[in-house]
Structures are given as structure tokens and as C-alpha cells.
Write an enzyme that holds these catalytic residues in place. Sequence first.
Site, PDB file in Angstrom:
ATOM      1  N   HIS A   2       9.058  25.309   9.578  1.00 15.10           N
ATOM      2  CA  HIS A   2       9.247  25.043  11.131  1.00 15.10           C
ATOM      3  C   HIS A   2      10.246  26.331  11.223  1.00 15.10           C
ATOM      4  CE1 HIS A   2       8.923  21.027   9.519  1.00 15.10           C
ATOM      5  NE2 HIS A   2       8.540  20.670  10.571  1.00 15.10           N
ATOM      6  N   ASP A  52      13.840  25.815  10.339  1.00 12.96           N
ATOM      7  CA  ASP A  52      14.258  25.745   9.092  1.00 12.96           C
ATOM      8  C   ASP A  52      14.763  27.075   8.617  1.00 12.96           C
ATOM      9  OD1 ASP A  52      12.773  23.133   9.130  1.00 12.96           O
ATOM     10  OD2 ASP A  52      11.055  24.102   8.313  1.00 12.96           O
ATOM     11  N   GLU A  94      -1.273  16.850  13.269  1.00 10.94           N
ATOM     12  CA  GLU A  94      -1.004  16.154  11.940  1.00 10.94           C
ATOM     13  C   GLU A  94      -0.818  14.775  12.304  1.00 10.94           C
ATOM     14  OE1 GLU A  94       1.959  17.728   9.488  1.00 10.94           O
ATOM     15  OE2 GLU A  94       2.845  15.958   8.843  1.00 10.94           O
ATOM     16  N   GLU A 143      -1.348  13.700   5.981  1.00 12.52           N
ATOM     17  CA  GLU A 143      -0.298  13.297   5.032  1.00 12.52           C
ATOM     18  C   GLU A 143      -0.557  11.958   4.328  1.00 12.52           C
ATOM     19  OE1 GLU A 143       3.720  15.084   6.138  1.00 12.52           O
ATOM     20  OE2 GLU A 143       4.578  12.978   5.355  1.00 12.52           O
ATOM     21  N   HIS A 177       1.896   9.493   5.960  1.00 17.72           N
ATOM     22  CA  HIS A 177       1.540   9.159   7.370  1.00 17.72           C
ATOM     23  C   HIS A 177       0.426   7.986   7.299  1.00 17.72           C
ATOM     24  CE1 HIS A 177       3.390  13.014   9.133  1.00 17.72           C
ATOM     25  NE2 HIS A 177       4.226  12.400   8.570  1.00 17.72           N
ATOM     26  N   ASP A 231      -0.762  17.297   3.569  1.00 16.63           N
ATOM     27  CA  ASP A 231       0.638  17.211   3.291  1.00 16.63           C
ATOM     28  C   ASP A 231       0.736  16.063   2.258  1.00 16.63           C
ATOM     29  OD1 ASP A 231       1.294  19.055   4.688  1.00 16.63           O
ATOM     30  OD2 ASP A 231       2.658  17.795   6.225  1.00 16.63           O
ATOM     31  N   ASP A 264       9.090   6.499   6.366  1.00 15.63           N
ATOM     32  CA  ASP A 264       8.467   7.638   6.057  1.00 15.63           C
ATOM     33  C   ASP A 264       9.388   8.336   4.773  1.00 15.63           C
ATOM     34  OD1 ASP A 264       6.662   9.943   5.683  1.00 15.63           O
ATOM     35  OD2 ASP A 264       7.251  11.046   7.226  1.00 15.63           O
ATOM     36  N   ASP A 323       8.519  10.183   2.232  1.00 16.34           N
ATOM     37  CA  ASP A 323       8.376  11.545   1.794  1.00 16.34           C
ATOM     38  C   ASP A 323       8.744  11.891   0.116  1.00 16.34           C
ATOM     39  OD1 ASP A 323       7.379  12.426   3.842  1.00 16.34           O
ATOM     40  OD2 ASP A 323       9.125  13.449   4.681  1.00 16.34           O
ATOM     41  N   ASP A 329       4.909  18.137   1.312  1.00 15.99           N
ATOM     42  CA  ASP A 329       5.858  17.677   2.290  1.00 15.99           C
ATOM     43  C   ASP A 329       6.607  16.521   1.688  1.00 15.99           C
ATOM     44  OD1 ASP A 329       7.238  17.023   4.511  1.00 15.99           O
ATOM     45  OD2 ASP A 329       5.520  16.998   5.995  1.00 15.99           O
TER      46      ASP A 329
END
Length: 435
Positions: free
Chosen positions: A99, A102, A230, A266, A269, A294, A305, A307, A337
Site C-alpha cells: 500500500h 506502507d 478484493e 483471500e 475473507h 492473497d 480476520d 491473517d 497477506d
Amino acid sequence: MTYFPDIEKIRYEGPKTDNMFAFRHYDAEEVVLGKKMKDHLRFAIAYWHTMTQDGSDPFGAPVNKRTWIGDTEMETAKNRVEAFFEICEKLGAEFFCFHDVDVAPAGETLEEFFQNLDEITDLIKEKMEQTGIKLLWNTANMFSHPRFNNGAASTNNAEVYAYAAAQVKKGLDISKKLGGENYVFWGGREGYETLLNTDMKFEQDNIARLFKMAIAYGEKIGHKPQFLLEPKPKEPSKHQYDFDAATTMAFIQHYGLEGDFKLNLEANHATLAGHTFEHEIAVARSYNALGSLDANQGDMLLGWDTDEFPTNVFDSTLALYEVLENGGIAPGGINFDSKVRRSSFEMEDLLLAHIAGMDTYARALKAAAKLKEDRFLDELKEKRYASFQEGIGAKIVADEENLETLTDYALAHDQIELESSHIEYVKSRLNDYLF
Ligand code: XUL
Ligand code: CO
């Protein structure tokens, strides 16, 4: 300068090695179904989880030990570029994703943010040229800053909309500069809290407007990455417009974006939406809209989430089986991700976690390839739909029948015998491909 002085480039040493810093299953050069593993998997490292995550949670302070924190935000940002490319190189990951926020400090003004981005992406470009590592996708973070409280493209505030558009323009300029193969939109705040104050149709029209502006700008600057949406059902918005693959496809089709937009799916998700990862990939595939993945996993006992790095070979195999059915994932890839757990706070955990994810996907690829080579699921499905291969079934799929002719047929054939699926046996055979 090295941030991991004690760790060499991670190599494949086979399943028997007890070296923690070695691949036990991922052998980049190994050929599977006529293609190198690295070209099937196209692994990407996510800048945000790897470089900016500090391990804090709503109940606790940051815990992650990170040696790249400098005296100023800009110094930290520069150190991060150095450390990030060392991580990618040591892991042998050929792609990365980020991003805007980031990589560069936000500064006091949008102009300052853009200047910081220019300076840092110059450094990133140099590193890409030195290492051959490529940009899988970049994106604009239009959800963290308080200005996006009510959404970015779905906001009620036209100035916020303009700000988001400026971030997307800059994102596409950076994509062009770095040769990005894809460009992602994840609508973190593109949703609503309550319908009491929300005009859903108006908000979705505005989101589509921004996407059309992105297509037009890509054409104008002569750089059109594959655009990806996404899907995610909730978190941070209570209801997000890109709920799941099917909902997002309806949006893409309704606004005529099919030629330019595909899906970035993802795993976590999918589970939040009440689907499996393979379901989401199969939906995308059936619309010829599988863009990129992802990779991560959720915790089935938690409803958010998490991750986590993917370590579930069964789920990953079924996901990669769909990718093989799709004929591959390029120009997309498999982006981790994923973030280390709070208890994995050492620098070296960043490498160990990615090794775990890459080994998991390598095992999954080999299992999925074997399933495909043996035509195990192909034969199962052929047999299951065999009644549509001949006789009345063949005529139905040839569009030769209608309600009246089928009624005549049914009246003459109303004693129907079904076949058992023996599905427990099938699932047990599937285990044979994994272990
Ligand atoms: C959030 C998420 C994002 C996107 C990019 O759940 O997945 O990191 O991948 O914005
Ligand atoms: Co994601």
C-alpha cells in the site's frame, strides 16, 4: 548492510532436514506438470505485514523486535526498503505487494506524502533493478486515516472522494514507474454501518465512477495493469459492498467493468463470508475472472480476520487445484497477506513464517498436481454427470428440449433410480493425495 546477518539464503534441503532455515518442500526449480514450482506459485511478500506490523493488539503494546527503526520516519522508511529486499531475496520470492502508506510517511500534507512516495519508490526501483524482484501489485490505503471514516469512493463527503482519487492516480503513476503487473482495490471502508443514513445505490455508483476514472487514467498514461477487486464481507465496515466473489462479479457486470477488472481472492475473507477458499476461486473461474490470490488462513474458532500464515495443506490443495484448473494464476500470484502471531516477535520469525507458508503451498501444489494427473476428480465428475452425455440428457444440454417434450419424457420415465455418491470413500481417497 544486512538485517539478518546469521541467516543465509534459504535453500531447499528436503523433508528430512532439521535446519529451521531451509525449505523442506518448496524447491523453486522443481518441475511440476511441465512448469517450475516458482512459476506456478509466483510468491509475493506483503510489505505491510512484514515491515510495518508491530504485534500490538487491542489489549497490548507492540512486541515485535525490529532493527530497522531509525531516528526519523523517513530514515525508518529507507531502512525498511533495504531490509524488505533482503527478506525477499533470502526467501527467493520473486514478487511483492504494498500500500502507499506502507512504504512512505504520510507527512503533513498530501503534497508532502507524494514527495515522500517519489523518494522511496526511487529506492524501491533501484532495488528491483538490482535484484530482479517484481511488483505483483500496489494499492492505495484508503481506509486507515480518520478522513475515511465514512468511506473513500463511497463517502458522503466529496472532498474525501477527491482525496481518494488523488491517491489512486498516484498509485497508478507508481505502478507505471515500477512496472506493476496488477493494481488492487480493497474497499476496506466501502460499505455501511446502517442503512438509516445510507444511499446504497448512490454509493455504489460513485465507487464504479472511481474505477472508470482509473481505467481512463491507465489508458492515458499507457499503463494498464490488470485491475483487481478484493472481496471481503465485513471488517472494518459492518457490511462491505464487495461481500464475496459472486457479489463482486455482479458489481463488475452491472457497471460493465468485465474487460478491465478481475478478482483478488483471500482465504480468510472467504471464510468470513461463509465460503471455502476453493469456492471463491471456483466462482471467479466460472466468470473467467480469477486474478490473484492473497494466501493466509483464519482461525475457525474466531470470527475475525486473523491473517495467519497458511499451514493447512488440505485447504491449500483444494485452492491450488482450482488454480490448476484455471490454467495458472499469472499475471496474478500468491501474495502472503499473512502476519506472524504476537508470540513470534523475533526478526527471524518473519523468515520462518514465510518458509512455513511456502512449504505448505509447495506440498499443496504437488498434491493438486497429482490429483489432476490421475484425473481423480475429473473422473468422479464425469461419472456423476454421465446422464447428460447421452439420450435425454444430451438433448437437454443441446437445447433441443422444452417443458412439453420433457413432460412427455417424464410421464414415460417416472420411476427414477439414483446412485449413491459414496462421498465418504471419496474424501478418504483424497487424503491419500495429501499424506
Ligand atoms: C485486508 C486485506 C488488505 C488487502 C489490500 O483484509 O486483505 O490487506 O489485501 O488492501
Ligand atoms: Co488481502
